[in-house]
Motif scaffolding. Structure first.
Motif, short mmCIF file in Angstrom:
data_model
loop_
_atom_site.label_atom_id
_atom_site.label_comp_id
_atom_site.label_asym_id
_atom_site.label_seq_id
_atom_site.Cartn_x
_atom_site.Cartn_y
_atom_site.Cartn_z
N GLU A 41 -1.68 10.33 -6.80
CA GLU A 41 -0.25 9.23 -7.73
C GLU A 41 0.15 9.84 -8.60
O GLU A 41 0.91 9.78 -9.55
N ARG A 42 -0.95 10.70 -9.08
CA ARG A 42 -0.96 11.68 -10.42
C ARG A 42 0.09 12.70 -10.32
O ARG A 42 0.37 12.42 -11.53
N GLU A 43 -0.20 13.91 -9.79
CA GLU A 43 0.57 14.22 -8.97
C GLU A 43 2.69 13.52 -8.86
O GLU A 43 3.38 14.21 -9.06
N PRO A 76 6.30 25.06 -3.76
CA PRO A 76 4.89 24.91 -3.38
C PRO A 76 4.76 23.30 -4.09
O PRO A 76 5.82 22.52 -4.22
N ARG A 77 3.61 22.78 -3.76
CA ARG A 77 3.20 21.34 -4.41
C ARG A 77 3.29 21.66 -5.28
O ARG A 77 3.57 20.11 -5.90
N ARG A 133 0.94 -1.20 -0.04
CA ARG A 133 0.62 0.37 -0.34
C ARG A 133 0.65 1.37 -0.09
O ARG A 133 2.00 1.57 0.74
N ILE A 134 0.94 2.20 -1.04
CA ILE A 134 1.70 3.24 -1.46
C ILE A 134 0.89 4.68 -0.58
O ILE A 134 -0.13 4.64 -1.53
N THR A 135 2.24 5.58 -0.44
CA THR A 135 1.51 6.63 -0.13
C THR A 135 2.30 8.18 -0.81
O THR A 135 3.57 7.73 -0.16
N TYR A 136 2.15 8.89 -1.33
CA TYR A 136 2.88 9.54 -1.97
C TYR A 136 3.02 11.27 -0.96
O TYR A 136 1.72 11.44 -0.14
N PHE A 137 4.36 11.58 -0.73
CA PHE A 137 4.14 12.88 -0.19
C PHE A 137 5.71 13.40 -0.92
O PHE A 137 6.04 13.31 -1.23
N ALA A 138 4.70 15.42 -0.97
CA ALA A 138 5.55 16.03 -1.84
C ALA A 138 6.76 16.88 -0.26
O ALA A 138 5.52 16.93 0.73
N LYS A 139 7.35 17.09 -0.76
CA LYS A 139 8.31 17.65 -0.13
C LYS A 139 8.34 19.34 0.18
O LYS A 139 8.61 19.53 -1.15
N ILE A 140 7.49 20.24 0.89
CA ILE A 140 7.45 21.54 0.05
C ILE A 140 8.82 22.27 1.15
O ILE A 140 9.01 22.37 2.82
#
Length: 262
Positions: free
Chosen positions: A244-246, A190-191, A178-185
């Motif tokens: 996931e698209r981002e 920005p995101r 199970r995968i969760t994605y994160f962006a470092k901001i």
């Protein structure tokens, strides 16, 4: 992607292994699911534009755009022979015909077409990454099953526009669990244009084993301690959960920047 001639599309279909490579379908299950959902979204847009809502999702767009259109008899004969002997399900056969006919319509310079994205390219890519699908209550992609959703929900779905093979491969790479994605901001990042992205994979019984990975300048996922350190209060760079698209859009932008590809 520039428009392909109908014979090139037919050759892409001929290269598909419709029945044999289940391991390939399984190893590309994440990208195949995204590509099928993007096809469903695009098909809904075309169906709405040309009054084909009742035929959605697996239908021949050209028949509604130009009911008088006729495919070159030689290509049509080859296509029908291929579909009859190699393509397993009726809905898959419809989309194979639809993809070739759409390419021929575009090649002839179909005028007055709605300004919408190519309806079949996501499906052609999906076929090439592990074959077709079967349909019952769900859409079975031979590695993952997805729901149809409603016509309206597909119209409103988040677009998946990053279709480069390298991006799709990166989404699939090591993508177990199970995968969760994160962006470092942070300030100036920005995101929509983050410093970097990470993913947390939960695997094992009851999803208790954690794997944290960052997408690096090496264009691959590599282990990271960022999330663990953040949870311990040792990291000042913030992050936000993304789709996931981002994540795919970031991967593609990094690859383009580092390799100069488009």
């Amino acid at each position: 992607m520039s428009a392909e001639p109908p014979r090139a599309v037919l050759e892409r279909l001929r290269a598909v292994d419709w029945y044999g490579d289940w391991d390939m379908a399984g190893s590309h299950s994440r990208s195949r699911a995204l590509l099928m959902r993007e096809y469903m979204r695009r098909a809904a847009l075309w169906a709405q534009a040309y009054g084909a809502e009742e035929q959605w999702p697996f239908f021949d767009v050209t028949g509604f755009v130009d009911p008088t259109f006729r495919l070159d008899p030689r290509i049509e004969s080859e296509l029908e022979d291929y579909v009859a002997h190699d393509v397993g399900t009726p809905s898959t056969a419809r989309t194979c015909r639809g993809a070739v006919r759409w390419a021929a319509l575009r090649e002839r310079g179909g005028s007055g077409l709605a300004d919408l994205p190519d309806p079949y390219e996501p499906l052609l890519l999906m076929y090439g990454r592990g074959g077709g699908y079967s349909i019952e209550e769900f859409i079975d992609l031979y590695g993952v099953m997805i729901t149809y959703g409603s016509f309206e929900s597909n119209l409103d779905a988040e677009p998946f526009l990053t279709l480069a093979p390298g991006t799709l491969d990166a989404l699939d790479a090591g993508a177990a669990g199970r995968i969760t994605y994160f962006a470092k901001i942070s300030e100036g990042y920005p995101r929509s244009s983050p410093r970097g992205i990470l993913r947390r994979r939960l695997t094992g019984r009851n999803a208790r084993t954690t794997h944290d990975e960052a997408f690096t300048r090496n264009l691959r996922w590599e282990p990271t301690e960022y999330l663990r350190l953040y949870e311990l209060g040792h990291n000042d760079i913030d992050h936000v959960q993304i789709s996931e698209r981002e994540a795919a859009a970031f991967i593609e932008s990094v690859a383009q920047r580092l390799t100069g590809s488009r």
